[in-house]
Design an enzyme around this catalytic site. Sequence first.
Site, PDB file in Angstrom:
ATOM      1  N   GLN A  90      26.092  33.032  78.696  1.00 47.84           N
ATOM      2  CA  GLN A  90      26.265  34.490  78.578  1.00 47.84           C
ATOM      3  C   GLN A  90      27.556  34.809  77.833  1.00 47.84           C
ATOM      4  OE1 GLN A  90      25.579  36.743  82.287  1.00 47.84           O
ATOM      5  NE2 GLN A  90      24.678  34.841  83.041  1.00 47.84           N
TER       6      GLN A  90
HETATM    7  N1  LIG Z   1       8.294  29.659  76.356  1.00 47.80           N
HETATM    8  C1  LIG Z   1       9.324  28.897  76.646  1.00 47.80           C
HETATM    9  N2  LIG Z   1      10.217  29.310  77.539  1.00 47.80           N
HETATM   10  C2  LIG Z   1      11.268  28.495  77.824  1.00 47.80           C
HETATM   11  C3  LIG Z   1      11.442  27.219  77.183  1.00 47.80           C
HETATM   12  N3  LIG Z   1      12.574  26.659  77.670  1.00 47.80           N
HETATM   13  C4  LIG Z   1      13.073  27.539  78.556  1.00 47.80           C
HETATM   14  N4  LIG Z   1      12.305  28.629  78.655  1.00 47.80           N
HETATM   15  C5  LIG Z   1      12.500  29.816  79.518  1.00 47.80           C
HETATM   16  O1  LIG Z   1      13.641  30.528  79.045  1.00 47.80           O
HETATM   17  C6  LIG Z   1      14.308  31.139  80.146  1.00 47.80           C
HETATM   18  C7  LIG Z   1      15.771  30.745  80.146  1.00 47.80           C
HETATM   19  O2  LIG Z   1      15.875  29.353  80.402  1.00 47.80           O
HETATM   20  P1  LIG Z   1      17.227  28.695  80.975  1.00 47.80           P
HETATM   21  O3  LIG Z   1      17.031  27.232  80.938  1.00 47.80           O
HETATM   22  O4  LIG Z   1      17.596  29.309  82.266  1.00 47.80           O
HETATM   23  O5  LIG Z   1      18.241  29.188  79.845  1.00 47.80           O
HETATM   24  P2  LIG Z   1      19.796  28.848  79.722  1.00 47.80           P
HETATM   25  O6  LIG Z   1      20.033  28.498  78.307  1.00 47.80           O
HETATM   26  O7  LIG Z   1      20.186  27.844  80.743  1.00 47.80           O
HETATM   27  O8  LIG Z   1      20.466  30.263  80.020  1.00 47.80           O
HETATM   28  P3  LIG Z   1      21.952  30.554  80.623  1.00 47.80           P
HETATM   29  O9  LIG Z   1      22.104  29.726  81.854  1.00 47.80           O
HETATM   30  O10 LIG Z   1      21.979  32.011  80.906  1.00 47.80           O
HETATM   31  O11 LIG Z   1      22.928  30.199  79.548  1.00 47.80           O
HETATM   32  C8  LIG Z   1      13.570  30.691  81.420  1.00 47.80           C
HETATM   33  O12 LIG Z   1      12.685  31.704  81.798  1.00 47.80           O
HETATM   34  C9  LIG Z   1      12.818  29.452  80.961  1.00 47.80           C
HETATM   35  O13 LIG Z   1      11.651  29.231  81.708  1.00 47.80           O
HETATM   36  C10 LIG Z   1      10.462  26.810  76.231  1.00 47.80           C
HETATM   37  O14 LIG Z   1      10.508  25.748  75.611  1.00 47.80           O
HETATM   38  N5  LIG Z   1       9.436  27.699  76.000  1.00 47.80           N
END
Ligand SMILES: Nc1nc2c(ncn2[C@@H]2O[C@H](COP(=O)(O)OP(=O)(O)OP(=O)(O)O)[C@@H](O)[C@H]2O)c(=O)[nH]1
Length: 214
Positions: free
Chosen positions: A70
């Site tokens: 974030q």
């Molecule tokens: N369609 C799709 N959704 C995905 C994929 N990888 C992650 N997501 C979705 O994207 C959203 C964010 O995923 P996170 O892994 O929490 O993202 P992050 O990068 O860790 O986010 P922060 O912790 O806020 O920095 C979730 O709802 C996941 O299920 C993918 O390959 N395809």
Amino acid sequence: MGLIFAKLWSFFCNQEHKVIIVGLDNAGKTTILYQFLMNEVVHTSPTIGSNVEEIVVKNTHFLMWDIGGQESLRSSWNTYYSNTEFIIFVVDSIDRERLSITKEELYRMLAHEDLRKAAVLIFANKQDMKGCMTAAEISKYLTLSSIKDHPWHIQSCCALTGEGEKLFSVQTTALNHLVDLKNLVCFRQDLMSWCLIAHMVVCFIILYTFYIKG
Ligand SMILES: Nc1nc2c(ncn2[C@@H]2O[C@H](COP(=O)(O)OP(=O)(O)OP(=O)(O)O)[C@@H](O)[C@H]2O)c(=O)[nH]1
Ligand SMILES: [Mg+2]
């Protein structure tokens, strides 16, 4: 030949490699981390701070730091940089609007002194989404070919669609590729240092023989 030496080198120097997983919020970093670890999709919520897990791939230990992406957290990414050998930079391939911010964050990070020697693996994630950018498009937009001072590799992936095993093998292959690349660079640097030392010793012996001894 270089790679054989590099492999031997890494075999004898079997240490733990620090990896940071960074990228904008919602890119899929935490999902990727737990795919690595458990080979399954986990329910995630935005990461506040970081998650850390150890994974072992073919005797190589990776300490993986997944850092919250974030906006308010990005200024503290640099507190995780010291001793980092590998950066996994996750890009949300559907998020065209924030690609310029992604680019800014990538280059700000690569310019940091503590990451001078780090190798970069860029994941073009969410390849299951309709209308997503390909790895080649992302690479072009991020002008990855201009990165000359870090080994890098871009890999498309989908952390979500049950392609866990495939994702895992893609990631481990890519990580091994980076380890080889990095070991090769270190090996060459060490070899150059030893050549320099040997050269100095020979010069010293010649000087000693001809001038000092007689
Ligand atoms: N369609 C799709 N959704 C995905 C994929 N990888 C992650 N997501 C979705 O994207 C959203 C964010 O995923 P996170 O892994 O929490 O993202 P992050 O990068 O860790 O986010 P922060 O912790 O806020 O920095 C979730 O709802 C996941 O299920 C993918 O390959 N395809
Ligand atoms: Mg997260």
